[in-house]
Design an enzyme around this catalytic site. Structure first.
Site, PDB file in Angstrom:
ATOM      1  N   GLY A  77      38.242  35.566  36.900  1.00 20.47           N
ATOM      2  CA  GLY A  77      39.099  34.100  37.072  1.00 20.47           C
ATOM      3  C   GLY A  77      39.710  33.814  35.773  1.00 20.47           C
ATOM      4  O   GLY A  77      40.694  33.235  35.630  1.00 20.47           O
TER       5      GLY A  77
ATOM      6  N   GLY B 141      37.501  40.921  37.929  1.00 21.59           N
ATOM      7  CA  GLY B 141      36.369  41.368  38.411  1.00 21.59           C
ATOM      8  C   GLY B 141      36.366  42.771  39.010  1.00 21.59           C
ATOM      9  O   GLY B 141      35.578  43.706  38.538  1.00 21.59           O
TER      10      GLY B 141
ATOM     11  N   LYS C  21      46.121  40.949  47.210  1.00 17.56           N
ATOM     12  CA  LYS C  21      47.021  39.874  47.603  1.00 17.56           C
ATOM     13  C   LYS C  21      48.204  39.648  46.601  1.00 17.56           C
ATOM     14  O   LYS C  21      47.677  39.236  45.255  1.00 17.56           O
ATOM     15  CB  LYS C  21      46.400  38.776  47.959  1.00 17.56           C
ATOM     16  CG  LYS C  21      45.610  39.137  49.387  1.00 17.56           C
ATOM     17  CD  LYS C  21      44.944  37.748  49.849  1.00 17.56           C
ATOM     18  CE  LYS C  21      44.061  37.957  50.958  1.00 17.56           C
ATOM     19  NZ  LYS C  21      43.202  36.655  51.279  1.00 17.56           N
TER      20      LYS C  21
ATOM     21  N   ARG D   3      25.488  40.712  31.035  1.00 17.19           N
ATOM     22  CA  ARG D   3      25.909  39.383  30.604  1.00 17.19           C
ATOM     23  C   ARG D   3      25.014  38.959  29.440  1.00 17.19           C
ATOM     24  O   ARG D   3      25.402  38.136  28.593  1.00 17.19           O
ATOM     25  CB  ARG D   3      25.994  38.339  31.711  1.00 17.19           C
ATOM     26  CG  ARG D   3      27.205  38.730  32.535  1.00 17.19           C
ATOM     27  CD  ARG D   3      27.447  37.684  33.619  1.00 17.19           C
ATOM     28  NE  ARG D   3      28.669  37.656  34.179  1.00 17.19           N
ATOM     29  CZ  ARG D   3      28.862  37.046  35.389  1.00 17.19           C
ATOM     30  NH1 ARG D   3      28.199  36.272  36.041  1.00 17.19           N
ATOM     31  NH2 ARG D   3      30.280  37.386  36.075  1.00 17.19           N
TER      32      ARG D   3
HETATM   33  P1  ADP Z   1      40.440  41.830  40.532  1.00 15.42           P
HETATM   34  O1  ADP Z   1      39.072  41.338  41.067  1.00 15.42           O
HETATM   35  O2  ADP Z   1      40.443  43.117  39.558  1.00 15.42           O
HETATM   36  O3  ADP Z   1      41.490  40.798  40.050  1.00 15.42           O
HETATM   37  P2  ADP Z   1      41.339  41.855  43.283  1.00 15.42           P
HETATM   38  O4  ADP Z   1      40.385  41.117  43.569  1.00 15.42           O
HETATM   39  O5  ADP Z   1      42.927  41.151  43.299  1.00 15.42           O
HETATM   40  O6  ADP Z   1      41.169  42.506  41.683  1.00 15.42           O
HETATM   41  O7  ADP Z   1      41.579  43.126  44.175  1.00 15.42           O
HETATM   42  C1  ADP Z   1      40.628  44.220  44.589  1.00 15.42           C
HETATM   43  C2  ADP Z   1      40.642  44.372  45.987  1.00 15.42           C
HETATM   44  O8  ADP Z   1      41.675  44.924  46.434  1.00 15.42           O
HETATM   45  C3  ADP Z   1      39.732  45.446  46.120  1.00 15.42           C
HETATM   46  O9  ADP Z   1      38.490  45.096  46.983  1.00 15.42           O
HETATM   47  C4  ADP Z   1      40.430  46.742  46.675  1.00 15.42           C
HETATM   48  O10 ADP Z   1      39.583  47.223  47.741  1.00 15.42           O
HETATM   49  C5  ADP Z   1      41.549  45.694  47.383  1.00 15.42           C
HETATM   50  N1  ADP Z   1      42.712  46.683  47.643  1.00 15.42           N
HETATM   51  C6  ADP Z   1      43.290  47.440  46.693  1.00 15.42           C
HETATM   52  N2  ADP Z   1      44.488  48.171  47.288  1.00 15.42           N
HETATM   53  C7  ADP Z   1      44.324  47.733  48.581  1.00 15.42           C
HETATM   54  C8  ADP Z   1      44.940  48.385  49.594  1.00 15.42           C
HETATM   55  N3  ADP Z   1      45.857  49.380  49.755  1.00 15.42           N
HETATM   56  N4  ADP Z   1      44.669  47.740  50.894  1.00 15.42           N
HETATM   57  C9  ADP Z   1      43.440  46.922  50.976  1.00 15.42           C
HETATM   58  N5  ADP Z   1      42.997  46.514  49.987  1.00 15.42           N
HETATM   59  C10 ADP Z   1      43.142  46.972  48.915  1.00 15.42           C
HETATM   60 MG    MG Z   2      38.392  40.532  42.765  1.00 13.60          MG
END
Ligand code: ADP
Ligand code: MG
Length: 392
Positions: free
Chosen positions: A373, A350, A197, A36
């Site tokens: 975010g 992230g 989610k 960063r």
């Molecule tokens: P980002 O940070 O890129 O926005 P998220 O925080 O929404 O992504 O999601 C990332 C998390 O989702 C990771 O820790 C990953 O392990 C989890 N994940 C992805 N696929 C699955 C799955 N099938 N079951 C449980 N967790 C999952």
């Molecule tokens: Mg995340």
């Protein structure tokens, strides 16, 4: 969305207050990842070359509105000075008579780093008096901290009311790549949305329905959609409260003519463990005692086909539990397909950015967002206070 950018500012001999994101990991008094700080250097070096007197401000960790040695900018100053190759003075505070004096004494090309902005609760409250005091240190304000642009804090938004305000190169680049995705994307526009989610991604999914031609859904959130369609999802992640939302989303996608791609095969496991046995499921339905951990090869192929003709792509959220090497292949293969695609590609979030970096593909992506975010809120079509403050 047109921003005032730093190149338009006349900074020679002026005191410039720049908000950066120096919220870096520190262990035993040493910065362990300086990404960063490096990311902010182009704007900082530009301003110094133009003859600015630079006052740098950031937050660091969560000192909860109190001064503390633990959250002092000291270790960050040392790393910043090393990377910049120039002396950086650390102020004893964020505002106040001492800091004012130090700011006044700055000469062209000199750098003063303020203490942690979050030493004051007024920072996160976006207190007007605090913002005024900060603004009084400088003649010009530059924001280059995209990661906190979705927060209306004194250093990200408040000060802009009292000083001419400009975007640094980092924020300029973020907006250059992200704004067209909302306003006038090049078609076909494909979104790849994953992560754990539905609840955290539904707003972005709904917003993408207005601009995308294809939405590919993977990761843990895919199973709630598959359940809506009557499939068996075994022990996979599932958000019962979001069944209606997921159903409505699929219906409005149909109405709007947006193609939705959901997993057609999976890699599963009986337990959520790094070394769990990899179970290949060559179909949509998942056995009762198995949970979906990653998308399967046929699903990767479907996404890949869309990427071949895409002109712009946005990716947010991994396709599976990429942190576990046995379940990272779907995410890696999609990342590779994206890297090979000739489309304008933007990756935000992230974990998605961590995945792209883990696979060493960041330099093959048009834009890897620096704000998790913030990039999500941007794609949701929300107004980011820190960006709005810089608009023409
Ligand atoms: P980002 O940070 O890129 O926005 P998220 O925080 O929404 O992504 O999601 C990332 C998390 O989702 C990771 O820790 C990953 O392990 C989890 N994940 C992805 N696929 C699955 C799955 N099938 N079951 C449980 N967790 C999952
Ligand atoms: Mg995340």
């Amino acid at each position: 969305m047109v921003l005032n950018t730093v190149k338009e500012a006349d900074v020679k001999g002026k005191r410039v207050l720049i908000r950066v994101d120096f919220n870096v990991p520190v262990k035993d008094g040493k910065v362990t990842d300086n990404t960063r700080i490096k990311a902010a250097l182009p704007t900082i070096e530009y301003l110094l070359n133009e003859g600015a007197k630079l006052i740098v401000v950031s937050h660091f960790g969560r000192p909860k509105g109190k001064k503390s040695e633990e959250f002092s900018m000291k270790p960050i100053r040392a790393e910043f000075e090393k990377l910049l190759g120039k002396k950086v003075k650390l102020a004893g505070d964020v505002i106040g008579p001492e800091v004012e004096k130090e700011a006044e004494n700055l000469k062209e090309g000199e750098v003063l780093l303020l203490e942690n902005a979050r030493f004051y609760p007024e920072e996160e409250k976006n207190d007007a008096e605090f913002a005024k005091k900060l603004a009084s240190l400088a003649d010009i304000y530059v924001n280059d901290a995209f990661g906190t642009a979705h927060r209306a804090h004194a250093t990200t938004e408040g000060v802009s009311h009292y000083l001419p305000s400009y975007a640094g190169f980092l924020i300029e680049k973020e907006v250059k790549y992200m704004a067209p995705l909302l306003e006038n994307p090049e078609h076909p526009f494909v979104a790849i949305i994953g992560g754990s989610k539905v609840s955290s991604k539904i707003t972005v999914l709904e917003s993408l329905l207005n601009t995308c031609d294809v939405i590919c859904i993977g990761g843990g959130m895919a199973y709630t959609f598959l359940k809506v369609l009557g499939h068996k999802i075994g022990k996979s992640l599932y958000e019962e409260d979001y069944i209606e939302t997921a159903k409505n989303f699929l219906e409005s996608a149909k109405k709007k003519g947006v193609k939705v791609i959901l997993p057609v095969d999976h890699i599963g496991a009986k337990e959520f463990k790094e070394d769990a046995e990899r179970i290949c499921i060559d179909g949509v339905d998942i056995p009762d005692d198995v949970m979906g951990m990653d998308i399967g090869p046929k699903t990767v192929e479907l996404i890949n086909d869309e990427l071949k003709s895409a002109k712009s792509v946005v990716w947010n959220g991994p396709m599976g539990v990429f942190e576990f090497s046995s379940f990272s292949k779907g995410t890696e293969d999609v990342a590779k397909a994206l890297a090979d695609s000739s489309a304008i590609s933007v990756v935000g979030g992230g974990d998605s950015v961590a995945a792209i970096n883990k696979f060493g593909l960041a330099d093959k992506i048009s834009h890897v967002s620096t704000g998790g975010g913030a990039s999500l809120e941007f794609l949701e079509g929300k107004t980011l206070p820190g960006i709005k403050a810089l608009e023409k």
